[in-house]
Each structure stands twice: as structure tokens, then as C-alpha cells.
Design a protein around this motif. Structure first.
Motif, PDB file in Angstrom:
ATOM      1  N   MET A  33     -28.570  44.915  38.347  1.00 54.88           N
ATOM      2  CA  MET A  33     -29.212  45.480  37.167  1.00 54.88           C
ATOM      3  C   MET A  33     -30.175  46.585  37.627  1.00 54.88           C
ATOM      4  O   MET A  33     -30.551  46.646  38.797  1.00 54.88           O
ATOM      5  N   ASN A  34     -30.593  47.431  36.701  1.00 56.77           N
ATOM      6  CA  ASN A  34     -31.500  48.516  37.059  1.00 56.77           C
ATOM      7  C   ASN A  34     -32.810  48.016  37.652  1.00 56.77           C
ATOM      8  O   ASN A  34     -33.403  48.681  38.498  1.00 56.77           O
ATOM      9  N   ASP A  35     -33.282  46.838  37.199  1.00 59.07           N
ATOM     10  CA  ASP A  35     -34.553  46.326  37.697  1.00 59.07           C
ATOM     11  C   ASP A  35     -34.379  45.351  38.868  1.00 59.07           C
ATOM     12  O   ASP A  35     -35.327  44.686  39.269  1.00 59.07           O
ATOM     13  N   SER A  36     -33.195  45.277  39.447  1.00 61.23           N
ATOM     14  CA  SER A  36     -32.962  44.438  40.630  1.00 61.23           C
ATOM     15  C   SER A  36     -33.554  45.100  41.864  1.00 61.23           C
ATOM     16  O   SER A  36     -33.639  46.319  41.944  1.00 61.23           O
ATOM     17  N   THR A  37     -33.948  44.270  42.822  1.00 57.95           N
ATOM     18  CA  THR A  37     -34.458  44.760  44.097  1.00 57.95           C
ATOM     19  C   THR A  37     -33.681  44.083  45.210  1.00 57.95           C
ATOM     20  O   THR A  37     -33.720  42.854  45.328  1.00 57.95           O
ATOM     21  N   LEU A  38     -32.961  44.866  45.997  1.00 59.51           N
ATOM     22  CA  LEU A  38     -32.225  44.327  47.136  1.00 59.51           C
ATOM     23  C   LEU A  38     -33.030  44.603  48.386  1.00 59.51           C
ATOM     24  O   LEU A  38     -33.199  45.760  48.778  1.00 59.51           O
ATOM     25  N   ASP A  39     -33.545  43.538  49.011  1.00 57.65           N
ATOM     26  CA  ASP A  39     -34.375  43.709  50.202  1.00 57.65           C
ATOM     27  C   ASP A  39     -33.567  44.103  51.422  1.00 57.65           C
ATOM     28  O   ASP A  39     -34.003  44.908  52.222  1.00 57.65           O
ATOM     29  N   ILE A  40     -32.407  43.518  51.589  1.00 53.52           N
ATOM     30  CA  ILE A  40     -31.530  43.844  52.710  1.00 53.52           C
ATOM     31  C   ILE A  40     -30.142  44.014  52.135  1.00 53.52           C
ATOM     32  O   ILE A  40     -29.637  43.134  51.445  1.00 53.52           O
ATOM     33  N   GLY A  41     -29.525  45.150  52.401  1.00 54.35           N
ATOM     34  CA  GLY A  41     -28.215  45.416  51.828  1.00 54.35           C
ATOM     35  C   GLY A  41     -27.112  44.586  52.459  1.00 54.35           C
ATOM     36  O   GLY A  41     -27.268  44.037  53.544  1.00 54.35           O
ATOM     37  N   LEU A  42     -26.015  44.498  51.750  1.00 49.88           N
ATOM     38  CA  LEU A  42     -24.831  43.823  52.255  1.00 49.88           C
ATOM     39  C   LEU A  42     -24.200  44.646  53.369  1.00 49.88           C
ATOM     40  O   LEU A  42     -24.336  45.866  53.402  1.00 49.88           O
ATOM     41  N   SER A  43     -23.467  43.974  54.249  1.00 49.61           N
ATOM     42  CA  SER A  43     -22.672  44.703  55.230  1.00 49.61           C
ATOM     43  C   SER A  43     -21.633  45.521  54.463  1.00 49.61           C
ATOM     44  O   SER A  43     -21.320  45.220  53.317  1.00 49.61           O
ATOM     45  N   HIS A  44     -21.111  46.557  55.078  1.00 49.12           N
ATOM     46  CA  HIS A  44     -20.124  47.399  54.400  1.00 49.12           C
ATOM     47  C   HIS A  44     -18.923  46.574  53.945  1.00 49.12           C
ATOM     48  O   HIS A  44     -18.413  46.764  52.842  1.00 49.12           O
ATOM     49  N   LYS A  45     -18.469  45.657  54.787  1.00 55.67           N
ATOM     50  CA  LYS A  45     -17.313  44.820  54.456  1.00 55.67           C
ATOM     51  C   LYS A  45     -17.625  43.938  53.235  1.00 55.67           C
ATOM     52  O   LYS A  45     -16.842  43.881  52.291  1.00 55.67           O
ATOM     53  N   ARG A  46     -18.785  43.260  53.255  1.00 49.63           N
ATOM     54  CA  ARG A  46     -19.149  42.389  52.128  1.00 49.63           C
ATOM     55  C   ARG A  46     -19.385  43.202  50.865  1.00 49.63           C
ATOM     56  O   ARG A  46     -19.050  42.766  49.768  1.00 49.63           O
ATOM     57  N   HIS A  47     -19.973  44.387  51.007  1.00 51.39           N
ATOM     58  CA  HIS A  47     -20.217  45.234  49.834  1.00 51.39           C
ATOM     59  C   HIS A  47     -18.896  45.653  49.196  1.00 51.39           C
ATOM     60  O   HIS A  47     -18.744  45.599  47.976  1.00 51.39           O
ATOM     61  N   THR A 117     -32.376  38.947  48.713  1.00 52.40           N
ATOM     62  CA  THR A 117     -32.300  39.269  50.131  1.00 52.40           C
ATOM     63  C   THR A 117     -30.985  38.761  50.684  1.00 52.40           C
ATOM     64  O   THR A 117     -30.683  37.570  50.567  1.00 52.40           O
ATOM     65  N   ASP A 118     -30.211  39.651  51.283  1.00 56.44           N
ATOM     66  CA  ASP A 118     -28.931  39.263  51.870  1.00 56.44           C
ATOM     67  C   ASP A 118     -29.182  38.430  53.123  1.00 56.44           C
ATOM     68  O   ASP A 118     -29.961  38.814  53.989  1.00 56.44           O
ATOM     69  N   ASP A 119     -28.517  37.294  53.202  1.00 58.03           N
ATOM     70  CA  ASP A 119     -28.626  36.435  54.378  1.00 58.03           C
ATOM     71  C   ASP A 119     -27.512  36.815  55.343  1.00 58.03           C
ATOM     72  O   ASP A 119     -26.390  36.345  55.234  1.00 58.03           O
ATOM     73  N   ASN A 120     -27.821  37.678  56.280  1.00 57.12           N
ATOM     74  CA  ASN A 120     -26.814  38.112  57.260  1.00 57.12           C
ATOM     75  C   ASN A 120     -26.390  36.989  58.187  1.00 57.12           C
ATOM     76  O   ASN A 120     -25.438  37.128  58.932  1.00 57.12           O
ATOM     77  N   GLN A 121     -27.099  35.863  58.154  1.00 55.85           N
ATOM     78  CA  GLN A 121     -26.767  34.719  59.005  1.00 55.85           C
ATOM     79  C   GLN A 121     -25.716  33.818  58.359  1.00 55.85           C
ATOM     80  O   GLN A 121     -25.273  32.858  58.953  1.00 55.85           O
TER      81      GLN A 121
END
Length: 153
Positions: A33-47, A117-121
Motif C-alpha cells: 500500500m502507499n503507506d507501507s514501509t519496507l525496512d529491508i527489500g526482498l531478494s530479486h528472486k523473491r520479489h 521487514t524481510d527476513d533474509n534468514q
């Protein structure tokens, strides 16, 4: 309320969901949504996989929902009593099914942007999980067609 166990959406966001509960049966957090905040982006593959999944999901199910898979959702007691007994799936698609059931029951669903926040783990296996999600979407669509989500009341 339920949330992802890794707390990708912090519990402080609960106040935002609760503030939107008036005239709603279900309020869901959204990463898109416009008011969402993504602290850490997804990997290119996951995105890429996430984007393709959302396009397919919006064609098959829930076209007005931006993000069915953000694990931060709250239900009124009455909505939960009507929705959860009709659930048939477990796994990653269970919350998508819950939203479809709510939609089939003509419940008011509100979607709000949240901090995420994307959990890269994470241990998510993207391709096998995506194929299972596609199978689950087809099963949900079939359940809608055969009226399995209609409340017997």
C-alpha cells in the motif's frame, strides 16, 4: 490476531489495525500500500516470484486485495467464528483461504499499509512453495465454485 513468528511486522502495528476495526470484520496488513514501509527489500528472486504470484492470485482470487500473504491479520470474534470452521487448507495459503471465505461471506475486509521487514534468514523454498500456492489457489477457486465456503446458517 495472528502474525508471522519472525515478527516481520512489529507488534506495535497492532494499534493501526485496531484503529481500522470499526465497520470491518477483518483488517489485514499489507506490504504493497502507499503507506507501507519496507525496512529491508526482498531478494530479486523473491520479489519476482512475489510479483508474479500476486498477479496470478488477483486474476484467480481476491482481485481487490493488494497483499494476501502479509502475515498480520485481525478478525472480529464473530468473523473468526464464521470463517475458521470453513477453512480447509494449512500451509502458506491458509490465510489466502481465510480472506476468500470472508469475501464469500460478504464480510468487510480492510487493508492497511504496515511496516514490514524481510527476513533474509527464512527457509522458504521459493519454487516448490510457489507451485504449492498455485495448487492451493486452484483448490480454493474450486471450493468457491462448489459452495464450500457458504455458511450453513
Amino acid at each position: 490476531l495472528y502474525t508471522d513468528t519472525d515478527l516481520s511486522t512489529p507488534l506495535e502495528e497492532l494499534t493501526r489495525l485496531l484503529a481500522r476495526m470499526e465497520n470491518a470484520d477483518v483488517v489485514i496488513g499489507s506490504r504493497y500500500m502507499n503507506d507501507s514501509t519496507l525496512d529491508i527489500g526482498l531478494s530479486h528472486k523473491r520479489h519476482l516470484v512475489s510479483t508474479v504470484f500476486n498477479v496470478i492470485r488477483r486474476l484467480i482470487l481476491l482481485p481487490s486485495i493488494h497483499d494476501s500473504q502479509c502475515g498480520f491479520k485481525i478478525f472480529t470474534y464473530t468473523a473468526a467464528q464464521q470463517i475458521f470452521p470453513l477453512q480447509t487448507l494449512s500451509g502458506f495459503a491458509f490465510d489466502m483461504e481465510l480472506l476468500v471465505i470472508a469475501n464469500e461471506q460478504h464480510m468487510a475486509i480492510k487493508e492497511i499499509g504496515v511496516t514490514w521487514t524481510d527476513d533474509n534468514q527464512g527457509k522458504l523454498r521459493v519454487i516448490p512453495t510457489s507451485l504449492q500456492m498455485l495448487r492451493d489457489m486452484i483448490k480454493i477457486r474450486s471450493n468457491v465454485f462448489f459452495g464450500k465456503y457458504r455458511n450453513s446458517k
